[in-house]
Design a protein around this motif. Sequence first.
Motif, PDB file in Angstrom:
ATOM      1  N   VAL A 137       0.814  -1.206   0.033  1.00 53.61           N
ATOM      2  CA  VAL A 137       0.014  -0.039  -0.033  1.00 53.61           C
ATOM      3  C   VAL A 137       1.124   1.156   0.119  1.00 53.61           C
ATOM      4  CG1 VAL A 137      -1.794   1.164   1.112  1.00 53.61           C
ATOM      5  CG2 VAL A 137      -2.041  -0.999   1.046  1.00 53.61           C
ATOM      6  N   TRP A 138       2.006   1.247   0.728  1.00 53.97           N
ATOM      7  CA  TRP A 138       2.900   2.441   1.014  1.00 53.97           C
ATOM      8  C   TRP A 138       3.360   2.623  -0.572  1.00 53.97           C
ATOM      9  CZ3 TRP A 138       7.500   4.685  -0.141  1.00 53.97           C
ATOM     10  CH2 TRP A 138       7.794   5.829   0.750  1.00 53.97           C
ATOM     11  N   ASP A 139       3.887   1.557  -1.289  1.00 58.26           N
ATOM     12  CA  ASP A 139       4.488   1.816  -2.566  1.00 58.26           C
ATOM     13  C   ASP A 139       3.387   2.352  -3.418  1.00 58.26           C
ATOM     14  OD1 ASP A 139       6.955   1.040  -1.853  1.00 58.26           O
ATOM     15  OD2 ASP A 139       6.732  -0.734  -2.919  1.00 58.26           O
ATOM     16  N   ALA A 140       2.058   1.785  -3.518  1.00 55.20           N
ATOM     17  CA  ALA A 140       1.184   2.158  -4.483  1.00 55.20           C
ATOM     18  C   ALA A 140       0.818   3.791  -4.155  1.00 55.20           C
ATOM     19  CB  ALA A 140      -0.292   1.480  -4.059  1.00 55.20           C
ATOM     20  N   ILE A 141       0.695   4.154  -3.104  1.00 53.28           N
ATOM     21  CA  ILE A 141       0.434   5.644  -3.117  1.00 53.28           C
ATOM     22  C   ILE A 141       1.793   6.548  -3.116  1.00 53.28           C
ATOM     23  CG2 ILE A 141       0.021   7.367  -1.177  1.00 53.28           C
ATOM     24  CD1 ILE A 141      -1.420   5.085   0.308  1.00 53.28           C
ATOM     25  N   ALA A 142       2.814   6.237  -2.711  1.00 57.89           N
ATOM     26  CA  ALA A 142       4.162   6.954  -2.918  1.00 57.89           C
ATOM     27  C   ALA A 142       4.449   6.990  -4.420  1.00 57.89           C
ATOM     28  CB  ALA A 142       5.314   6.471  -2.191  1.00 57.89           C
ATOM     29  N   LEU A 143       4.264   5.965  -5.174  1.00 55.48           N
ATOM     30  CA  LEU A 143       4.615   5.844  -6.655  1.00 55.48           C
ATOM     31  C   LEU A 143       3.476   6.342  -7.793  1.00 55.48           C
ATOM     32  CD1 LEU A 143       6.731   2.523  -6.585  1.00 55.48           C
ATOM     33  CD2 LEU A 143       7.250   4.792  -6.725  1.00 55.48           C
ATOM     34  N   HIS A 144       2.275   6.764  -7.067  1.00 57.99           N
ATOM     35  CA  HIS A 144       1.204   6.957  -8.027  1.00 57.99           C
ATOM     36  C   HIS A 144       1.395   7.986  -9.072  1.00 57.99           C
ATOM     37  CE1 HIS A 144      -0.215   9.889  -5.239  1.00 57.99           C
ATOM     38  NE2 HIS A 144      -1.020  10.506  -6.208  1.00 57.99           N
ATOM     39  N   THR A 145       2.380   9.078  -8.764  1.00 57.33           N
ATOM     40  CA  THR A 145       2.657  10.031  -9.634  1.00 57.33           C
ATOM     41  C   THR A 145       3.934   9.644 -10.382  1.00 57.33           C
ATOM     42  OG1 THR A 145       3.741  11.220  -7.979  1.00 57.33           O
ATOM     43  CG2 THR A 145       1.314  11.691  -8.154  1.00 57.33           C
ATOM     44  N   THR A 146       4.218   8.542 -10.393  1.00 59.05           N
ATOM     45  CA  THR A 146       5.731   8.318 -11.073  1.00 59.05           C
ATOM     46  C   THR A 146       5.479   7.322 -12.159  1.00 59.05           C
ATOM     47  OG1 THR A 146       6.845   8.585  -8.915  1.00 59.05           O
ATOM     48  CG2 THR A 146       8.042   7.513 -10.659  1.00 59.05           C
TER      49      THR A 146
ATOM     50  N   ASN B 290       8.983  15.317 -10.517  1.00 53.18           N
ATOM     51  CA  ASN B 290       7.729  14.782 -10.601  1.00 53.18           C
ATOM     52  C   ASN B 290       6.511  15.648 -11.316  1.00 53.18           C
ATOM     53  OD1 ASN B 290       5.930  16.000  -8.661  1.00 53.18           O
ATOM     54  ND2 ASN B 290       7.432  15.336  -7.283  1.00 53.18           N
ATOM     55  N   ILE B 291       5.427  15.330 -11.847  1.00 50.74           N
ATOM     56  CA  ILE B 291       4.660  15.727 -12.576  1.00 50.74           C
ATOM     57  C   ILE B 291       3.846  17.125 -12.020  1.00 50.74           C
ATOM     58  CG2 ILE B 291       3.920  13.851 -14.192  1.00 50.74           C
ATOM     59  CD1 ILE B 291       1.702  13.462 -12.204  1.00 50.74           C
ATOM     60  N   LYS B 292       4.240  17.314 -10.549  1.00 50.08           N
ATOM     61  CA  LYS B 292       3.374  18.415  -9.911  1.00 50.08           C
ATOM     62  C   LYS B 292       4.249  19.838 -10.149  1.00 50.08           C
ATOM     63  CE  LYS B 292       0.318  16.323  -8.351  1.00 50.08           C
ATOM     64  NZ  LYS B 292       0.092  14.860  -9.042  1.00 50.08           N
ATOM     65  N   ALA B 293       5.403  19.704 -10.881  1.00 44.74           N
ATOM     66  CA  ALA B 293       6.088  20.954 -11.000  1.00 44.74           C
ATOM     67  C   ALA B 293       5.412  21.480 -12.198  1.00 44.74           C
ATOM     68  CB  ALA B 293       7.478  20.662 -11.802  1.00 44.74           C
ATOM     69  N   ASP B 294       4.716  20.857 -13.182  1.00 44.81           N
ATOM     70  CA  ASP B 294       3.561  21.393 -13.928  1.00 44.81           C
ATOM     71  C   ASP B 294       2.552  22.314 -13.340  1.00 44.81           C
ATOM     72  OD1 ASP B 294       5.142  20.320 -15.985  1.00 44.81           O
ATOM     73  OD2 ASP B 294       3.719  18.549 -16.049  1.00 44.81           O
TER      74      ASP B 294
END
Length: 214
Positions: A107-116, A185-189
Amino acid sequence: MARPKEIAGVSIPDGALAVEAAELVRDTESDLLFDHSLRVYLFGSLQGRRLGLTFDPELLYIGALFHDMGLTEKYRSPKERFEVDGANAAREFLRRHQVPEASIDVVWDAIALHTTPGIPKWKPPVVALVAAGVELDVIGLGYDDVSAQDRDAVLAAFPRVDFKRSIVRAFADGIAHKPETAFGNIKADVLERLLLGYVRPNFCAMIDASPFPD
């Protein structure tokens, strides 16, 4: 109001752990983020069904529920990426309920990696499907993988209301106090569009500025 037990052929987990998780997230997030999180679970499940993947629906549900908790005032940290904040919130919740560490790690990986992009699909199905659900709901990736009938059922249960504008605003509000976490990551946009004065870091410039002589 009671929520449906099944949408588009996908069962909504209703065990004690899932119910408590949903109540916690419902009490913490805005309608925008909560409904988005439920769509992420449903769209991720539909993609899993299409791909013939075997996964734990409850872990997928909790990963989807918590994936944006790091944007909320209660769970956002001063310096960590919002994805890590959400992953840590889920870890704390699951540990309180004595869930096995191996499941917590998924679950931790699922959340941490969802924008990668490009990595989750190589991880266990729960990790891949949280990302797939996010990608479908936010940017429409895999839109045609889900039938119009199933999409309509999901949207009838959890409607998109001014979603395209509002979700970008929610991203910006959640990380504006720590813009450095958007690097890589994509949040810079998001910050480039909405945070006045934000200048996107440049990796090549960081290499040039290294204290090494060459």
